[in-house]
Enzyme design. Sequence first.
Site, PDB file in Angstrom:
ATOM      1  N   ASP A   1      45.112  27.961  36.944  1.00 16.44           N
ATOM      2  CA  ASP A   1      44.628  28.223  38.510  1.00 16.44           C
ATOM      3  C   ASP A   1      43.661  27.272  38.749  1.00 16.44           C
ATOM      4  O   ASP A   1      42.894  26.747  38.056  1.00 16.44           O
ATOM      5  CB  ASP A   1      44.007  29.669  38.248  1.00 16.44           C
ATOM      6  CG  ASP A   1      43.787  30.376  39.319  1.00 16.44           C
ATOM      7  OD1 ASP A   1      43.992  29.930  40.552  1.00 16.44           O
ATOM      8  OD2 ASP A   1      43.240  31.555  39.545  1.00 16.44           O
TER       9      ASP A   1
ATOM     10  N   CYS B 277      59.949  50.871  20.833  1.00 15.18           N
ATOM     11  CA  CYS B 277      59.542  49.283  20.953  1.00 15.18           C
ATOM     12  C   CYS B 277      59.647  48.481  19.791  1.00 15.18           C
ATOM     13  O   CYS B 277      59.448  49.149  18.509  1.00 15.18           O
ATOM     14  CB  CYS B 277      57.775  49.253  21.125  1.00 15.18           C
ATOM     15  SG  CYS B 277      57.129  47.605  21.260  1.00 15.18           S
TER      16      CYS B 277
END
Length: 377
Positions: free
Chosen positions: A89, A309
Amino acid sequence: MYKILYKDGDAKRGQLETVHGTIQTPVFMNVGTDGAMKGAVSTQDLQGIKTQVMLCNTYHLHVRPGDGIVRDMGGIRKLMVWDKPVLTDSGGFQVFSLAGLRKIKEEGVYFNSHIDGRKIFMGPEESMQIQSNIASTIAMAFDECTPYPATREYMQNSTDRTLRWLVRCKKEMDRLKSLDTTINKQQLLFGINQGGTFEDIRREHAKRITELELDGYALGGLAVGESHEEMYNIIEKTVPYLPQDKPVYLMGVGTPDNILEAVERGVDFFDCVYPARNGRHGHAYTNFGKLNLLNKQYELDERPLDETCGCPVCRTYSRAYIRHLLKAKEMLGLRLMVTHNLYFYNTLMEEIRSAIEQGCYKEYKSKKLANLKEDLK
């Protein structure tokens, strides 16, 4: 080189080839602001939970340890022992988040460091130089992440300046790539579309940045206070004016719901601190809604965080044990929670890619959203 492999409506299943490996899209980028995942999750851990891309922050690495040190260590990937792509970023979000510590000028932004108060200047050229030193795979152009709400006059002036900064970013990156000392001469540059919730400003800015023929394009200045409906509307109204043969990145977003909706509107890249931050506060993402592990009802619960999961945490540990670790403020508890949540997000993206390939994305999205709204018991 970005290539669309499948389309299902506006949803795209693609891949971006980079000097550091191929990224399968849509993709979620795990946020390691300072070159590390919060919650003591190592890059070795990330390799085992389907992580494709790490996101690091230009401003933070410039402040500490210093981008010169990162460069001297061979770049951020070598420093943190990560052999896959990294996106940096640009520091533009700090123009928004450090509003009380900065002044915006045409030449760039003057900051007071949030660490020690020292004065820092960052403009387009400086941002590109820092990101070149960091040697990320993808560099983001320097921009102003505008506040919400903002007046039309403020937004127009800011967006115009962001365009001028983008031209300077591109010119400086071209110069840096010509230097013998540059670590990554194949660094990609993504431009950022701004304009708040003003459709016409967004649309015109998208047209202008498209003319620069960049490697990818991002939607910035969203998820900063506007409603989800406003955000989805801006995505719908803006993406068609960005190149269809380049990846689209929705910055700082978001929840699983946000991602599912944005993919349907043509977005390829995502990042967000939610999975790590919420995990550190005891909230686990599951295929049946969000679980607050600090609730007393899980004190003697022998089940995993999510029985459907396959992550290393759910294959090994009980809710009761992880809850104990969190209550005892043991670092292991944070590590297990963040690991599970990141695995959940990366698996969600895997499922999204598969649904687009099979041409059933709308059905998948509808069923997934319904499941995520269930109350986990």
